[in-house]
Design an enzyme around this catalytic site. Sequence first.
Site, mmCIF file in Angstrom:
data_model
loop_
_atom_site.group_PDB
_atom_site.id
_atom_site.type_symbol
_atom_site.label_atom_id
_atom_site.label_comp_id
_atom_site.label_asym_id
_atom_site.label_seq_id
_atom_site.Cartn_x
_atom_site.Cartn_y
_atom_site.Cartn_z
ATOM 1 N N LYS A 204 0.814 -1.215 0.000
ATOM 2 C CA LYS A 204 0.000 0.000 0.000
ATOM 3 C C LYS A 204 0.851 1.271 0.000
ATOM 4 O O LYS A 204 2.033 1.265 0.344
ATOM 5 C CB LYS A 204 -0.979 -0.025 1.170
ATOM 6 C CG LYS A 204 -2.047 -1.092 0.963
ATOM 7 C CD LYS A 204 -3.279 -0.890 1.791
ATOM 8 C CE LYS A 204 -4.381 -1.842 1.336
ATOM 9 N NZ LYS A 204 -5.586 -1.733 2.155
ATOM 10 N N ARG A 238 -4.076 -10.284 4.750
ATOM 11 C CA ARG A 238 -4.369 -10.287 3.312
ATOM 12 C C ARG A 238 -3.149 -9.719 2.574
ATOM 13 O O ARG A 238 -2.715 -8.600 2.862
ATOM 14 C CB ARG A 238 -5.613 -9.435 3.042
ATOM 15 C CG ARG A 238 -6.083 -9.410 1.594
ATOM 16 C CD ARG A 238 -7.356 -8.573 1.475
ATOM 17 N NE ARG A 238 -7.882 -8.594 0.108
ATOM 18 C CZ ARG A 238 -7.525 -7.748 -0.851
ATOM 19 N NH1 ARG A 238 -6.620 -6.794 -0.597
ATOM 20 N NH2 ARG A 238 -8.051 -7.828 -2.056
#
Length: 260
Positions: A204, A238
Amino acid sequence: MGILNITPDSFSDGGDFVSIERALEHAERMVAEGATIIDVGGESTRPGAEPVAEALEIERVVPVIEALASRIEAPISVDTSKPEVMRAAAGAGASLINDVYALRVPGALDVAAETGLPVCLMHMQGEPRRMQQQPQYADVVADVIAFLAARVAACEQVGIPRHRLLVDPGFGFGKTLAHNLTLLARLEQLAVLELPLLVGLSRKSMLGALTGRDVRGRVPAGVAAATLALARGAAIIRTHDVAATSDALRVYLAVAAIEC
């Protein structure tokens, strides 16, 4: 949880696995590397992403879920917010609904209840196209907890029992770098919800902001963040980078077991 994006525009791997055969190969590789859930998504939710028509999303994910259900033993999650995609995915063999909108799309609560599947409810401020435009919180941790508690209550009202629910604080979804770091530092406070916690930090932009690395160069930072999340109570990680993350978590868990 290994990520399998069947999209042309996801921020990290858009276009990599749009054919069924390549998607299957990648899913099988992730299972071999240690993934115990495969999360299939047909719509990008990166900042600025454009919405995808329901029919197109079904066209993308259902054949892949059907193929995976016949090829791998790991449960298959569908990453969607659309009620008809949830219904179609459940019929194709999905075992979990992973919804970034936390069942706020009209009809989603009822369809999720209808399927009988477990649901992961994620926090997001705003919506993907504009979520990173000046997000603000009084207290990001308290606000995320309050939001998730309200969504859990909404689920219970339509007959989805607590034992079928998971929660996700939504790193990167309507949050600044400071918000994300605060959430990670205080992640154990989400234990007040008394539900399994799913965390997605892989590749991210917050990791890019901290390291200066591009998307493909963020694996070490993602592994470090995943390990910190596990230490603070995460039950499911995840990730795009299953092998590296799985190895790091095995080391952490082995040491934690001795310390206990």
